[in-house]
Design a protein around this motif. Structure first.
Motif, PDB file in Angstrom:
ATOM      1  N   PHE A 477       0.814  -1.214   0.000  1.00 35.68           N
ATOM      2  CA  PHE A 477       0.000   0.000   0.000  1.00 35.68           C
ATOM      3  C   PHE A 477       0.850   1.267   0.000  1.00 35.68           C
ATOM      4  O   PHE A 477       0.484   2.262  -0.628  1.00 35.68           O
ATOM      5  CB  PHE A 477      -0.950   0.005   1.212  1.00 35.68           C
ATOM      6  N   SER A 481       0.294   4.184  -2.677  1.00 33.52           N
ATOM      7  CA  SER A 481      -0.150   5.526  -2.285  1.00 33.52           C
ATOM      8  C   SER A 481       0.779   6.618  -2.802  1.00 33.52           C
ATOM      9  O   SER A 481       0.339   7.757  -3.028  1.00 33.52           O
ATOM     10  CB  SER A 481      -0.249   5.624  -0.759  1.00 33.52           C
ATOM     11  N   LEU A 493      -9.256   4.429  -0.457  1.00 36.17           N
ATOM     12  CA  LEU A 493      -9.064   3.710   0.806  1.00 36.17           C
ATOM     13  C   LEU A 493     -10.355   3.701   1.632  1.00 36.17           C
ATOM     14  O   LEU A 493     -10.732   2.659   2.190  1.00 36.17           O
ATOM     15  CB  LEU A 493      -7.926   4.350   1.607  1.00 36.17           C
ATOM     16  N   ASP A 517      -3.973   1.395   6.377  1.00 31.32           N
ATOM     17  CA  ASP A 517      -4.782   0.599   5.460  1.00 31.32           C
ATOM     18  C   ASP A 517      -5.247  -0.715   6.084  1.00 31.32           C
ATOM     19  O   ASP A 517      -5.961  -1.484   5.442  1.00 31.32           O
ATOM     20  CB  ASP A 517      -3.947   0.284   4.203  1.00 31.32           C
ATOM     21  N   PHE A 561      -6.171  -3.150  -5.015  1.00 33.59           N
ATOM     22  CA  PHE A 561      -5.767  -3.339  -3.615  1.00 33.59           C
ATOM     23  C   PHE A 561      -5.840  -4.828  -3.310  1.00 33.59           C
ATOM     24  O   PHE A 561      -6.923  -5.382  -3.089  1.00 33.59           O
ATOM     25  CB  PHE A 561      -6.695  -2.578  -2.665  1.00 33.59           C
ATOM     26  N   THR A 563      -5.407  -7.744  -0.866  1.00 33.76           N
ATOM     27  CA  THR A 563      -5.490  -7.773   0.603  1.00 33.76           C
ATOM     28  C   THR A 563      -5.064  -9.121   1.160  1.00 33.76           C
ATOM     29  O   THR A 563      -5.413 -10.178   0.635  1.00 33.76           O
ATOM     30  CB  THR A 563      -6.929  -7.479   1.048  1.00 33.76           C
TER      31      THR A 563
END
Length: 599
Positions: A477, A481, A493, A517, A561, A563
């Protein structure tokens, strides 16, 4: 503020509340503000206690009843009767060896049938040496005839000095002088009711100027008892503050339902009632050498009270038995005389004992309320206390002739109970508002309901729990960013955290915190069952949302994103962690740190 601080605050509030209620009712009791309710309870218990009549023999009544008035009216003698009627009665009762002949009638005016009848009556009174007449206290100032008043004065006033609020009259309504001169004693007929119109207390003495005057009942008792018995039965008891109050009045100890219709022939009554006509007719039959209706033994050694129970003569009084029948005034005098002759008195329980009882009730209710924390059980306890207090008051009245001011006890019990219930309701409501503000956005409605139903599952001061902890993290992340404008980073986000968080919450998570995050979520934080299963299902559902978000980003040529999710079950500490300025409800221990490491 920690939960312990909140609980301490609520505890202090409740202590102040019940303390205030106790003090308030202690003042009410001291100032007798609850007298109306106390008297009504007293009437109820007295009527219950005397549901079975206790017959008494010292006093009998000769009644100017409606039958006697009608009989003589039919034979040419209308009401009011000539005084020779009373002279004949006095002579006959004296011949029967009555102990005392008491007239509850004031002969203040001359006989309309002639003075000779008054002379005859006066002669009979003097000859008997045992006739008592009544006088009446009045509030207005009227000049009285100046004649010897020793018959109605109390010479030894020492025993009565403690009475600070004796009834005071400005003047007297007296019998004719010729009648009173031969009387054994004179006594006041005045027996004032309580504020609700019910007669419950009887006066010993009253004040006329600086003089003390006995009530009719006390005058009779003074005349028939020897000095030693009078001292033992009445005068010595005056020293006991619970016997007579500051007005010099004592509680009448009733012996059961009396009044009109009781005590006559073939009836069950406390006292025996005899018709005036029947007594005079018995005297006439004796003179004729015939067997009388009433044998002489009927009145031998009796205190005979002559008065009216005819409704038209308006001498009917209200008593605790009024719901059954009205009492003639003479029966109230008779009952008081019987009390003094036999020493049958009702004593009031001392104020300090009453206050101790009120304090004990307050403490018991407060302690059990804090221990039970269950409204239904508390209501049952309240009802049980009310029943016990009434039963105790009845027991003391019936077995020990002691009256407990029950309304003071019942009032204390009721208001302490209501105060604690209301306070508990508002405290619980406030506590639930605090819990809802803490957790409403971070758990689903099912978990929130469990928390509100069981607030003890939340302990801000810290507790050890066995739960499942979940940590999520967006891979890379930081580098992502750095490639995007700040506003896009924040927007994406927030969108990502919102959707993933909602999925976790729907599956029973408590979103503990956001760390950049990352999401830290707990399952089983509030003693929910199957927290392992819920954590795994939540992770699977979250993955579905995340895959959709990845596909959407790729279709829009955006960086997805990706995860990572970690789950661990074990013991951890949950509580308010932080400083005085900033604090949060979170978990600590090694298991929390290990769960957040994905590398």
């Amino acid at each position: 503020m920690g939960k312990r601080s909140v609980s301490r605050k609520y505890l202090l509030q409740d202590i102040l509340l019940v303390g205030l209620i106790f003090c308030l009712f202690a003042v009410f009791s001291y100032t007798d503000l609850l007298s109306f309710f106390n008297w009504k309870l007293y009437d109820l218990l007295v009527a219950k206690n005397r549901s079975a009549i206790e017959h008494r023999d010292n006093v009998v009544f000769v009644c100017i009843d409606q039958n006697s008035i009608d009989y003589y009216a039919e034979n040419g003698t209308g009401w009011p009767w000539s005084r020779d009627f009373y002279a004949g009665l006095v002579r006959y009762l004296a011949d029967c060896e009555a102990k005392a002949i008491v007239f509850d009638i004031i002969y203040s005016e001359e006989d309309t049938n002639g003075r000779s009848n008054d002379d005859d009556f006066a002669e009979a009174i003097e000859e008997s040496g045992k006739t008592y007449l009544v006088i009446a206290g009045r509030g207005d100032y009227i000049a009285e005839s100046s004649y010897d008043n020793a018959a109605w004065l109390i010479e030894d006033t020492e025993p009565f000095r403690k009475f600070e609020n004796l009834p005071i009259f400005n003047s007297l309504l007296l019998p004719l002088r010729k009648l009173s001169q031969g009387a054994r004693k004179l006594g006041l007929a005045n027996i004032d009711p309580e504020n609700d119109g019910i007669h419950r207390r009887y006066p010993l003495v009253s004040k006329i100027g600086d003089n003390l005057v006995p009530s009719l009942g006390f005058a009779v008792v003074q005349g028939v008892l020897d000095k030693e018995t009078l001292k033992l039965n009445v005068l010595d008891r005056i020293k006991n503050k619970m016997f007579a109050d500051s007005e010099g009045k004592f509680l009448i100890n009733w012996y059961g339902e009396g009044g009109v219709g009781r005590g006559g022939e073939d009836t069950n009554g406390v006292f025996n009632y005899y018709s005036y006509y029947g007594v005079l007719y018995s005297a006439y039959m004796e003179e004729m050498g015939k067997t009388p209706l009433l044998p002489r033994e009927t009145f031998k050694d009796k205190i005979v009270i002559v008065g009216s129970n005819a409704p038209g003569l308006l001498d009917l009084k209200s008593t605790p038995f009024t719901h059954m029948t009205m009492y003639p005034g003479m029966e109230i005098h008779g009952t008081a005389i019987e009390n003094m002759l036999s020493g049958d008195f009702i004593y009031k329980v001392p104020y300090w004992i009453l206050v101790l009882g009120m304090a004990a009730i307050t403490i018991v209710l407060f302690a059990i309320h804090k221990y039970l924390r269950n409204l239904r059980a508390f209501i049952v306890l309240y009802v049980a206390l009310i029943v016990c207090e009434l039963a105790l008051a009845y027991f003391f009245l019936s077995h020990y002739s002691q009256w407990i001011s029950s309304a003071d006890l019942l009032g204390t019990t009721t208001f302490v109970f209501a105060g604690l219930v209301i306070s508990g309701y508002f405290n619980e409501t406030k506590e639930k508002r605090v819990l809802r503000s803490h957790f409403g956005r971070y758990v689903n409605e099912t978990v929130l309901k469990d928390i509100l139903d069981n607030p003890t599952s939340v302990n801000f001061n810290g507790r050890t729990i066995n739960a499942t902890i979940m940590a999520t993290d967006i891979a890379g992340f930081t580098s992502i960013s750095e490639q995007l404008p700040p506003n896009e980073v924040v927007a994406r986000l927030n969108d990502y955290l919102s959707e993933v968080s909602e999925t976790l919450i729907d599956n029973g998570a408590f979103i503990n915190k956001y760390i950049g995050d990352a999401i830290l979520a707990l399952y089983g934080a509030f003693e929910e069952p199957e927290h392992k299963k819920k954590g795994c299902l939540a992770a699977l559902n979250a993955q579905k949302i995340i895959h959709k978000k990845i596909e959407q980003a790729e279709s829009e040529n955006k960086i997805p994103f990706v995860t990572r999710i970690g789950l661990t079950t074990g013991e951890m500490t949950l509580g308010n962690i932080g400083s005085a300025r900033k604090i949060e409800y979170t978990v600590i221990r090694d298991i929390v740190i290990k769960t957040q490491i994905f590398y």
